[in-house]
Design a protein around this motif. Structure first.
Motif, short mmCIF file in Angstrom:
data_model
loop_
_atom_site.label_atom_id
_atom_site.label_comp_id
_atom_site.label_asym_id
_atom_site.label_seq_id
_atom_site.Cartn_x
_atom_site.Cartn_y
_atom_site.Cartn_z
N ALA A 102 0.83 -1.21 0.00
CA ALA A 102 0.00 0.00 0.00
C ALA A 102 0.87 1.26 0.00
CB ALA A 102 -0.93 0.00 1.21
N VAL A 103 1.94 1.24 0.76
CA VAL A 103 2.86 2.39 0.78
C VAL A 103 3.50 2.56 -0.59
CG1 VAL A 103 5.05 3.23 1.74
CG2 VAL A 103 3.29 2.30 3.26
N GLY A 104 3.85 1.46 -1.25
CA GLY A 104 4.40 1.53 -2.60
C GLY A 104 3.43 2.18 -3.58
N VAL A 105 2.14 1.86 -3.45
CA VAL A 105 1.12 2.49 -4.31
C VAL A 105 1.07 3.99 -4.02
CG1 VAL A 105 -1.37 2.66 -4.71
CG2 VAL A 105 -0.28 0.42 -4.64
N MET A 106 1.08 4.37 -2.74
CA MET A 106 1.03 5.80 -2.39
C MET A 106 2.25 6.54 -2.91
SD MET A 106 -0.75 5.94 1.36
CE MET A 106 0.13 4.60 2.14
N PHE A 107 3.43 5.92 -2.81
CA PHE A 107 4.65 6.55 -3.35
C PHE A 107 4.53 6.76 -4.85
CE2 PHE A 107 7.97 5.14 0.05
CZ PHE A 107 7.58 6.20 0.86
N MET A 108 4.04 5.76 -5.56
CA MET A 108 3.91 5.87 -7.01
C MET A 108 2.89 6.95 -7.39
SD MET A 108 6.08 4.16 -8.66
CE MET A 108 5.38 4.30 -10.28
N ILE A 109 1.77 7.01 -6.69
CA ILE A 109 0.77 8.04 -6.96
C ILE A 109 1.35 9.42 -6.68
CG2 ILE A 109 -1.44 9.01 -6.18
CD1 ILE A 109 -2.41 6.09 -5.87
N ALA A 110 2.07 9.56 -5.57
CA ALA A 110 2.70 10.84 -5.25
C ALA A 110 3.72 11.23 -6.31
CB ALA A 110 3.36 10.78 -3.87
N LEU A 111 4.48 10.26 -6.80
CA LEU A 111 5.47 10.53 -7.84
C LEU A 111 4.79 10.97 -9.14
CD1 LEU A 111 8.45 10.48 -8.68
CD2 LEU A 111 8.11 8.09 -9.36
N ILE A 112 3.71 10.30 -9.50
CA ILE A 112 2.97 10.67 -10.71
C ILE A 112 2.40 12.08 -10.57
CG2 ILE A 112 0.90 10.15 -12.07
CD1 ILE A 112 1.53 7.14 -11.49
N VAL A 113 1.81 12.40 -9.43
CA VAL A 113 1.27 13.74 -9.20
C VAL A 113 2.38 14.78 -9.27
CG1 VAL A 113 0.21 15.25 -7.44
CG2 VAL A 113 -0.75 12.98 -7.91
N LEU A 114 3.52 14.48 -8.69
CA LEU A 114 4.66 15.40 -8.72
C LEU A 114 5.14 15.65 -10.15
CD1 LEU A 114 6.74 17.01 -7.04
CD2 LEU A 114 8.16 14.95 -7.06
N VAL A 115 5.29 14.60 -10.92
CA VAL A 115 5.75 14.74 -12.31
C VAL A 115 4.73 15.54 -13.12
CG1 VAL A 115 6.21 13.47 -14.44
CG2 VAL A 115 7.22 12.70 -12.28
N VAL A 116 3.45 15.24 -12.98
CA VAL A 116 2.41 15.96 -13.73
C VAL A 116 2.40 17.43 -13.32
CG1 VAL A 116 -0.09 16.18 -14.03
CG2 VAL A 116 1.00 13.94 -14.18
N THR A 117 2.54 17.71 -12.04
CA THR A 117 2.55 19.09 -11.56
C THR A 117 3.76 19.84 -12.10
OG1 THR A 117 1.42 18.39 -9.54
CG2 THR A 117 2.52 20.54 -9.49
N ILE A 118 4.92 19.24 -12.06
CA ILE A 118 6.15 19.89 -12.57
C ILE A 118 6.01 20.14 -14.07
CG2 ILE A 118 8.60 19.54 -13.04
CD1 ILE A 118 8.77 18.17 -10.29
N ARG A 119 5.46 19.20 -14.81
CA ARG A 119 5.27 19.40 -16.26
C ARG A 119 4.28 20.53 -16.53
NH1 ARG A 119 7.07 15.93 -20.63
NH2 ARG A 119 5.48 17.06 -21.76
N ALA A 120 3.22 20.59 -15.75
CA ALA A 120 2.21 21.63 -15.94
C ALA A 120 2.80 23.00 -15.65
CB ALA A 120 1.00 21.37 -15.05
N VAL A 121 3.64 23.09 -14.63
CA VAL A 121 4.28 24.37 -14.27
C VAL A 121 5.27 24.79 -15.34
CG1 VAL A 121 5.83 25.48 -12.63
CG2 VAL A 121 3.89 24.14 -11.80
N THR A 122 6.08 23.86 -15.83
CA THR A 122 7.09 24.20 -16.85
C THR A 122 6.45 24.54 -18.19
OG1 THR A 122 7.44 21.86 -17.35
CG2 THR A 122 8.94 22.87 -15.78
N VAL A 123 5.34 23.89 -18.54
CA VAL A 123 4.64 24.18 -19.79
C VAL A 123 3.96 25.56 -19.70
CG1 VAL A 123 2.71 23.46 -21.26
CG2 VAL A 123 4.35 21.78 -20.44
N ALA A 124 3.47 25.90 -18.52
CA ALA A 124 2.77 27.18 -18.34
C ALA A 124 3.72 28.37 -18.45
CB ALA A 124 2.07 27.20 -16.99
N HIS A 125 4.96 28.16 -18.19
CA HIS A 125 5.92 29.28 -18.25
C HIS A 125 6.51 29.36 -19.59
CE1 HIS A 125 5.74 29.09 -13.84
NE2 HIS A 125 5.91 30.39 -13.95
#
Length: 125
Positions: A102-125
């Motif tokens: 379960a912790v592994g799933v949470m880490f992967m979801i957090a990593l995916i959210v982090l990557v998507v957020t960073i991409r959205a921020v870099t594309v917006a600038h």
């Protein structure tokens, strides 16, 4: 009482005809008063599902490709819990595997959210 033919079977430890959980010494002619516990098959004394759950749970923390190790950790964990109820061992390993999965799933979801957020921020600038 003799369930073995006298003189035809050599001396040795055999299942006791009166009790299924012990061995009894047959001297070649009659049963003696010597008893021994039955040997336990080492394969029956382990909970392989629980062990596999823990291993997959550990792997899922560092290398959780397609969530497969997490899914396997949880699946083997529940199978290990079921076997632990029957044989009385492996419960802790199974629970640890489920939690780590379960912790592994949470880490992967957090990593995916982090990557998507960073991409959205870099594309917006």
């Amino acid at each position: 009482m003799s369930l073995l033919p006298q003189g035809r079977i050599g001396p040795g430890w055999y299942p006791d005809p009166e009790a299924t959980d012990v061995l009894r010494w047959w001297d070649g002619y009659r049963w003696t008063d010597d008893f021994a516990p039955r040997a336990v098959d080492p394969a029956d004394s382990r909970n392989g599902y629980a062990t596999a759950s823990l291993v997959f749970g550990i792997v899922s923390i560092g290398f959780n490709v397609l969530f497969l190790p997490s899914v396997l950790a949880v699946a083997f964990g529940f199978a290990g819990l079921s076997k632990a109820r029957r044989m009385g061992m492996g419960r802790g390993l199974a629970i640890a595997g489920i939690v780590l999965g379960a912790v592994g799933v949470m880490f992967m979801i957090a990593l995916i959210v982090l990557v998507v957020t960073i991409r959205a921020v870099t594309v917006a600038h």
